[in-house]
Design a protein around this motif. Sequence first.
Motif, PDB file in Angstrom:
ATOM      1  N   SER A 253      43.194  33.550  56.392  1.00  0.00           N
ATOM      2  CA  SER A 253      43.986  34.247  57.407  1.00  0.00           C
ATOM      3  C   SER A 253      45.346  34.675  56.875  1.00  0.00           C
ATOM      4  O   SER A 253      45.917  35.665  57.327  1.00  0.00           O
ATOM      5  CB  SER A 253      44.169  33.359  58.635  1.00  0.00           C
TER       6      SER A 253
ATOM      7  N   GLU B 228      44.095  37.579  63.983  1.00  0.00           N
ATOM      8  CA  GLU B 228      43.809  38.803  63.228  1.00  0.00           C
ATOM      9  C   GLU B 228      42.653  38.587  62.255  1.00  0.00           C
ATOM     10  O   GLU B 228      41.792  39.455  62.091  1.00  0.00           O
ATOM     11  CB  GLU B 228      45.067  39.247  62.473  1.00  0.00           C
TER      12      GLU B 228
ATOM     13  N   GLU C  74      39.341  38.595  64.269  1.00  0.00           N
ATOM     14  CA  GLU C  74      38.939  39.940  64.680  1.00  0.00           C
ATOM     15  C   GLU C  74      38.486  40.757  63.482  1.00  0.00           C
ATOM     16  O   GLU C  74      37.497  41.496  63.546  1.00  0.00           O
ATOM     17  CB  GLU C  74      40.110  40.645  65.389  1.00  0.00           C
ATOM     18  N   ARG C  75      39.215  40.629  62.381  1.00  0.00           N
ATOM     19  CA  ARG C  75      38.861  41.366  61.167  1.00  0.00           C
ATOM     20  C   ARG C  75      37.485  40.938  60.648  1.00  0.00           C
ATOM     21  O   ARG C  75      36.663  41.761  60.235  1.00  0.00           O
ATOM     22  CB  ARG C  75      39.936  41.117  60.108  1.00  0.00           C
TER      23      ARG C  75
END
Length: 926
Positions: free
Chosen positions: A716, A798, A801-802
Amino acid sequence: METDARRLVLIDGSSYLYRAFHALPPLSNEAGEPTGALFGVVNMLRSTLKERPEYVAFVVDAPGKTFRDELYADYKANRPPMPDELRAQVQPMCDIVEALGMPILRVPGVEADDVIGTLALQAAADGIDVTISTGDKDFAQLVRPHVGLVNTMSGSRMDSDAAVMDKFGVRPDQIVDYLALMGDAVDNVPGVTKCGPKTAAKWLEAYDSLDGVIEHADEIKGKIGDNLREALDRLPLNRTLVTIRTDVALDAGPTDLALRDADTGVLRTLYARYGFKQALKDLDGGAASDDRASAAGQAGTRNTAAGYAKSAPTGEAPDPALAAPGEYTCVDSGEALDAWTARLASADGFAFDCETDALDPMQANLVGLSFAIDPGEACYIPVAHDYPGMPAQLDRGAVLDALRPVLQDAAIRKVGQHGKYDLQVLRRHGVEVRGYADDTMLESFVLNATATRHDMDSLARHYLGYETVKYADVAGKGAKAITFDKVALDDATRYAAEDADVTLRLHRVLSARLAQEPTLERVYRDIEMPLVQVLERIEANGVRVDADELRRQSADLSRRMLAAQQKATELAGRTFNLDSPKQLGALLFDELGLPALVKTPKGAPSTNEEALEAIADQHELPRVILEYRGLAKLRSTYTDKLPEMINPDTGRVHTSYHQAGAATGRLASSDPNLQNIPIRTDDGRRIRTAFVAPEGRRIVACDYSQIELRIMAHLSGDAGLVEAFASGADIHRATAAEVFGKPIDAVEPNERRAAKAINFGLMYGMSAFGLAKQLGVPRGEAQDYIAQYFNRYPGVREFMERTREQARERGYVETVFGRRLYLDQIHARNQGLRAGAERAAINAPMQGTAADIIKRAMIDIDGWLEAHREHALMVLQVHDELVFEVETGFVDTLLEAVVERMCAAAELRVPLVVDSGVGSNWEEAH
């Protein structure tokens, strides 16, 4: 009605063509014409014709709309147009079918299914035995006396009510209603939302028919009941759409479908044009007595679309010749052995396989060896067969002496299938194989862990379109099975030589595909292949187990089980069998009136662990039953069983590690399974005290600390997480401080516990509902915790979601080192399946990277141990932990070397930390 032994085979031609197209690689002939689907269909047809049915029809869909399109405008509206490369194979297929002597039927206005259904019932009424050759589950509604199904791709048959019930959980006459409830995504028929096979079968068991389900719809509780009631208006139409018609007006009846003589001249021309060498050879009289090339076309497409139609690497299509039968030799003379030994010595590489009389490599005796240098040719060298009237065979010691220089020559590359077993057997027989360079099981596993199983039979079907001889074919099964040393040499040669031959063929295909995927090839070359011999040494080392200690634990567990039984009897007010779910269910739910909060798939009250936990706060008895079951499981699985697994020759327990088990790359173990010893209870941890070091030695355990959370921080890149780990802070206290907005030294134990649940729960896709249940807080409060977590650690959100988006785009996710996990359900219409795939997409890179890291560490440590094996042994790998048996005076040296190498196994944004311990037994060290 008595049968007159006449047979009608009805072939679902449209299904054949599509399934072969999606299952087989994109083959083409010398002129560049596509032939993959055609190759599969031709092999299946040739296999069908071997049975010489009196009547046969190849039934395909006619162009244009059908009555179902008139009933429902969106019927099959989601189907894409036929690909050009498939359309180009339709006419050649029809040409070959005609030349084979099969009538082709196309009836406008209806589907092929309806034509098949009509002919099947007409024939059955006339006493003709009907076989419908298809893989379509809809046809199960036609099963009845004289009518059965065969899936030519898998070889499975369904020809009775019991067979349909076993497959689907409903009777043949309920299949239409079953399909109506579930819907059909392929045909764009929407069913009841979230009603899958188990739910549909449960409803039909309870209410017998679709009409019964509709009538009792108000009785079905929960969200699924709401979904059913929302779908009530469309269910009658669904039933009509999925019902196969059996009253179509046809120009021909069953007895008009006689199989004609084949037009061999036309077939020869067609087979030659499309490069079907084995079919051409058989046509010209060169067929082998057991035509496995034909059978290959059936079974080779068993894993439809797995690894070909999906985004898995495909590489070059295999040569159809790789599906042809081989020529195998039994080496039974010194001259033949010398000739083969010379060939092996001059070869750059070869495939080999061992045959033994047992599954345990630490106790199995070598019965024979097989070798293959070129595809299609192999030999078997029997050395220890023993049965009345057996022909002469070579002496085992003499054979091993002759082969030892070749097997121990590191310059000659060896290929195996699950070769770790063979390496162990040969090591125990005095041959330490060097140059073990490739393993087809691992090549397949790295290419796509989920496309197929990775045993040789499955790989041969999937990648070669080849049906192998099964062990049961030569040794029998069940009570009549014999060990391989009792198998006749002719049968043994056919089976064993094929193992080496098929392994070599598979390697030719799989290595070419890996070469086109450099990242995957590095995983295979740098991690999986070096690990084979590391695991082989760990298994051979084994671990000392104190049988007396385990017997003491068994006695203690038995006493406590008896006490729990007595307590349960007292609470129940009568005696009952604690091990009987039926008696327990009657007591809990009928007599005591406790709520049945968890149901079995068939809708009955469950008494499993989840069910008992759900009501444990309402009565003391469920808690006592859970205690009893926990004690019983520990005793039966470990304290009673482990002493029986001590090898009589070594005095140790030797587990087996599996590299091609978990799709994430994590190792599994069996016989015994040491990964599942419970460590959250005192009784579970006590079992580890029986894993001991011999006199003068110590047990050393080294365990990665919070490795998956560290990988999350790395992947992350979240600044807060990275800083927390870099500073050496307690990550759960640090997370609690962020989520609850207080200084880290003010965090309370319950807040740390909540933060720990959030940290690990999010990695495994836990919802607010799941977190609330685990923490015992309202769902809204749990949702607030999660929202605050993401607010404090935005990089994690993030990353998630990525990762989901990448998974949807590519169909797979990757570890830090490039290992892939393909997500078959990432685009599923079913929301539950799709959500599960999204959770896996987030978790798999962390689990997989952790697996890769410890494997890299094991390889490095094993290399260092090479010079110190008299002082220390690596004896266990369990999850993120390595366990060693070490001379007392060598402990400090080993700890320094092992911790250094484990920490250096990956370069992440945050440091890897290893906890270690030393003791006289595993629990003390852990």
